[in-house]
Scaffold this active site. Structure first.
Site, short mmCIF file in Angstrom:
data_model
loop_
_atom_site.label_atom_id
_atom_site.label_comp_id
_atom_site.label_asym_id
_atom_site.label_seq_id
_atom_site.Cartn_x
_atom_site.Cartn_y
_atom_site.Cartn_z
N GLU A 297 0.99 -1.18 -0.06
CA GLU A 297 -0.20 -0.27 0.36
C GLU A 297 1.11 1.27 -0.27
O GLU A 297 1.32 1.43 0.62
CB GLU A 297 -1.65 0.33 1.36
CG GLU A 297 -1.83 0.41 1.04
CD GLU A 297 -2.13 2.27 1.28
OE1 GLU A 297 -0.95 3.26 0.37
OE2 GLU A 297 -2.38 3.05 2.69
N GLU B 246 4.82 11.62 -1.67
CA GLU B 246 5.49 10.68 -1.02
C GLU B 246 6.84 9.48 -1.82
O GLU B 246 7.59 9.47 -1.27
CB GLU B 246 4.39 9.58 -0.26
CG GLU B 246 3.89 10.02 0.65
CD GLU B 246 2.91 9.02 2.10
OE1 GLU B 246 2.91 8.49 1.99
OE2 GLU B 246 1.74 9.68 2.66
#
Length: 378
Positions: A135, A144
């Site tokens: 994930e 990110e």
């Protein structure tokens, strides 16, 4: 607040190196806390999609070797074990690895799941894996930059014909009505009024003029209030037209160089309602389809699109337009967008867009030159 337990003992003989200190401070540190893992786990659209993707495709996991990249609490590794995997390597860069090992032991899965602490780039595995599950998605999918690590893991450890879960991803944008742009403009104006009062007080009480800092302060505040996207829970009734895909990724084939290059895309959004368009709404979908050689029996989609039942923890990223763009039903918004990694922090993003109105309305006639916008995704 501390992340417990904090023993310096090794989690596995396969442990690698911790993240570089700056990257840990900027990114990894948050994931070392149980409260943050809880926030993600209780997002049932997220956790439920992964559960369904694994448990409704037990045939694909039965007897297979699985790698969980960024295992966090270890939940996805446990799902894979429950689906019949013979071995799961659960890799976590932070001290959450120690909690993941406790959870695996508590759920009596230690004979299947081996938790490894270290960055995926620094570890070694004794064998190739059949499935990589992770994930990795951030706001607007790419914030990110954790997909980098998944692709590194794929290139290092995935056996020929292996599969990624998820296997495909898409980013979308849609035109919306929103009071966010007006709200942020008002907040910017209030900030500048406060600055003017501050200048007066400094001059009055201390006989020091700070006027020379005004341009710098204004630039800072404009970036924060007018050029930063916002997390929102957008309702479908705010949509002024259907979403258009910006890009679609096949994660089995995407290269690291392609991912790191600026994302450039041109697309058209068809207006079903009239404007003004106050903002653009960005979100993503991921698909669990397996690979060409090992497709899933049951394809699962995890969507972060506007939903009347509420947003996932990713929400949507709303990009306010200052001022809004006027358009009529039947018009089209032609958008050219570029998404790049921030120079000051490669895990954050910078978005530029040029928007023009096409169609038969007076607004299209007036839109000879595309309007240009920019935002940071913090």
């Amino acid at each position: 607040m501390s992340s417990s337990p904090k023993s310096a003992e090794k989690v596995s003989d396969l442990d690698g190196r911790p993240p570089e200190s700056t990257d840990f401070a900027n990114y990894f540190c948050t994931y070392a806390y149980i409260y943050h893992q809880k926030d993600m786990l209780e997002d049932h659209k997220r956790t439920g999609a992964y559960y369904q993707a694994v448990l409704s495709n037990k045939r694909q996991f039965q007897g297979k070797v699985v790698l969980d990249v960024g295992t966090g609490s270890g939940i996805l590794a446990l799902f894979a074990a429950k689906a019949g995997a013979k071995k799961v390597y659960a890799v976590e860069a932070t001290n959450m690895a120690k909690n993941a090992r406790l959870l695996v032991e508590h759920n009596k899965m230690s004979h299947v799941v081996e938790v490894i602490q270290g960055t995926i780039e620094s570890i070694e595995l004794p064998e190739k894996v059949d499935i990589i599950i992770s994930e990795w998605m951030g706001y607007f999918l790419l914030r990110e930059s954790m997909l980098d690590s998944v692709l590194v893991a794929r290139d290092r450890f995935l056996a020929p014909g292996g599969a990624l879960y998820p296997s495909h991803a898409s980013i979308f944008m849609a035109p919306i009505r929103s009071n966010l742009a007006a709200q942020r403009t008002s907040e910017f104006q209030n900030s500048m009024e406060g600055w003017a009062e501050f200048l007066h007080e400094m001059q009055h009480y201390y006989q020091v003029s700070l006027d020379v800092l005004s341009d710098g302060y204004r630039s800072e505040q404009k970036d924060y209030y007018l050029h930063t996207s916002q997390w929102t829970d957008t309702h479908p009734q705010q949509l002024l037209g259907p979403a258009a895909p910006i890009i679609k990724y096949d994660l089995n084939k995407l290269t690291l160089d392609e991912l790191k290059a600026p994302l450039k895309s041109e697309f058209v959004m068809h207006m079903t309602d009239g404007g003004p368009v106050d903002a653009l709404c960005g979100f993503f979908d991921v698909l669990f389809k397996g690979s060409d050689e090992n497709p899933t029996d049951n394809e699962i989609r995890l969507s972060t699109a506007p939903d009347p039942t509420g947003a996932t923890h990713w929400g949507q990223q709303t990009f306010p337009l200052h001022p809004p763009i006027d358009c009529a039903p039947g018009d089209r918004l032609r958008v050219s967008v570029e998404v790049t990694r921030r120079a000051d922090n490669q895990r954050l993003l910078h978005v530029k867009a040029a928007v023009s109105v096409e169609g038969n309305s007076i607004y299209a006639e007036q839109s000879k030159t595309p309007r240009e916008f920019r935002w940071n995704i913090e």
